[in-house]
Design an enzyme around this catalytic site. Sequence first.
Site, PDB file in Angstrom:
ATOM      1  CG  HIS A  78      32.253  36.663 -73.094  1.00  0.00           C
ATOM      2  ND1 HIS A  78      32.244  36.722 -71.725  1.00  0.00           N
ATOM      3  CD2 HIS A  78      33.464  36.151 -73.443  1.00  0.00           C
ATOM      4  CE1 HIS A  78      33.396  36.282 -71.255  1.00  0.00           C
ATOM      5  NE2 HIS A  78      34.150  35.933 -72.278  1.00  0.00           N
ATOM      6  CB  SER A  79      31.033  32.936 -71.725  1.00  0.00           C
ATOM      7  OG  SER A  79      31.087  31.815 -70.885  1.00  0.00           O
ATOM      8  CG  LEU A  80      25.221  30.632 -70.702  1.00  0.00           C
ATOM      9  CD1 LEU A  80      25.174  29.189 -71.192  1.00  0.00           C
ATOM     10  CD2 LEU A  80      24.742  30.712 -69.257  1.00  0.00           C
ATOM     11  CB  SER A  90      28.437  32.640 -77.741  1.00  0.00           C
ATOM     12  OG  SER A  90      28.928  31.551 -76.972  1.00  0.00           O
TER      13      SER A  90
END
Length: 684
Positions: free
Chosen positions: A321-323, A325
């Site tokens: 999720h977010s960073l 990924s």
Amino acid sequence: EPEGANRYEAVVPHWFYRKVNDPRERWVPFSMQDSERLEEAHCSGGGEADVVVPTSGGRYDVLLGQRQRVAVYWEEEVAEVRRCTWFYKGDKDNKYIPYSEAFSEELEEAYMVAVTLDEWKKKLESPSREVIILHNPKLMVHYQPAASSDEWGSTPTEQGRPRTVKRGVENIAAEIPNGEPLQIDHLVFVVHGIGPACDIRFRSIVQCVNDFRNVSLSMLQAHFRKAQEQQQIGRVEFLPVNWHSSLHSTGVDVDLERITLPSINRLRHFINDTILDVFFYNSSTYCQTIVDTVASEMNRLYHLFLQRNPLFSGGVSIAGHSLGSLILFDLLTNQKASPEEEEGEVGWLCSQGHRLASSSRGIEEVKEILKELELSEYCDVFEKEKMDGKALFLCTENNLKEMGIPLGPRMKILHYISSQRQMQVCTAQLRRSQAPLRPAPSSSPEPTTSLPLPQVSANYPQLDYKPTIFFAFGSPIGMFLTVRGVKRINPNYSLPTCKGFFNIFHPFDPVAYRIEPMIVPDLEFEPMLLPHHKGRKRMHLELKEGLTRMSLDLKNNLLGSLRVAWQSFTRAQLPALEAASTDTGTSTEPEPEAAAEKEPALKSEEPSVAGKEEGSLINVGRLNGGNRIDYVLQEKPIESFNEYLFALQGHLCYWESEDTVLLVLKEIYQTKGITLDQPLPGGQ
């Protein structure tokens, strides 16, 4: 009837644990499956001191002798466990609280005597000087002791508001789940983004992944019922991966505290704890800490899971999720496919004349490299340490510092190592991706940057498994690649050890970016719309599309009418005799021509709608095995009123999104040849 009334039946116990994350006391029941297993171990007759019972799908162990519930895969405060038979209603939230096991046994004995002898109005005193009165089988109350007492001490009385007392878990209306399937088909590691909190309620990654797992169980029951009934599938296990605590335990918080201004204290600490994680990842020092933590934690969890599930034969996927990924993407980009392929690629690269660290040509190679970097004065230092090309390639900043290399030369050497390593992987990956294919002639003469890309200088560790699919939720990968100077991703590129890649995002997510336009930059097309988990599109989206289609039809009809009117006006300029000689039948002949000219106008507007339906046929390269990569969720009706208001919620919505979970399950089980009971309308 009196005999039936005096018949005593033993109470059926149920096991509970005390929730430790809530500020107030909250007791949560184990599932029916876990409670029966705990009761069986309790009644087995052997000593309980060393008995350990796995619960909650194997994610928690219950130490039966100590009455403790301990997390297996992550750190969590130990929770108290209790075998419960009697309960009283709390005074704050009306939740029932179990009595201690010892006092419950006293209550049960008193109840048994009262039922057998039909003698009620029994009074019992609890260890906390509270009074419980058994009026009859349907009415049992609990009184708190009087608030005031004299100096001689007072005996418990029935003062205060009475609380309801219940016997047996079936009388307190507790929601008790049946339990999770024992069979695990697939394992998914989930990596969080910035900060310690992962959703709008400031919950941890463990709590958010628990929600994701619970949603997956309900989606399996709703959409894979046939496969479950035929015992083809069990469930998918999701395990959280936490790197934030390791990063902020390095002492960097103390350094930041010294330089943080005292004003707007809470906002500054929030930024230090969350937003700065992005800058930490772009620092070579802390990037190394982050990637080492993520890789080592996933490897640790993987081996621990196999140790606890020796019969597991499924695959492993990863989600970020977010960073998180982006961290996973960089890790996957730097994985090695296999030792055999790697040796072949290194040999091929060496034959091309590349001076790579993997080709050990002795001290002379290091001297040539230092000469090229204008650092010949340090040849003696490297020769003294017996550094060849392979050893140089494995050097870290600390190694060079221990050798006495100053900062400037040290940076030059590290930059050279990083650039050569990426050139090696890049060229090898291109060779591997193009070997089985005949390269098509390039339509654009301008050069394109191919992955792997310029990244933060770090030694990316290897994973002990090959992920099946990589899921990115609300991911900024596209933005970071662009900032790193990438204009286009080679269509032939694929992640070395992972053949599946899905980029899933909410339309209002301010952090999410697309990937497909970087692979096919010359073609404009929409991302794939994720179907609603109950089928169809959301009502407001269908209404919006219907209105759009209606306005398009009105526009086409209006243009067609104007075109027919203009043609009839221009044909009116013909000679009057010719017009008079025509009869009524021939006067309508131009209309088919007008209709024929009207049809292209209709068709010219239709490809924009039809193009969406054919979106799945677009070739977006091999990054996801030739399949589409970008998938967009459908916003909720309330979110469509103001997209700015729901932007933050859009970035944090994935943990409880049924549509996201269903796509993850569908893609995972498709690798096993198992499909949904009924294909969702609009799903590809």
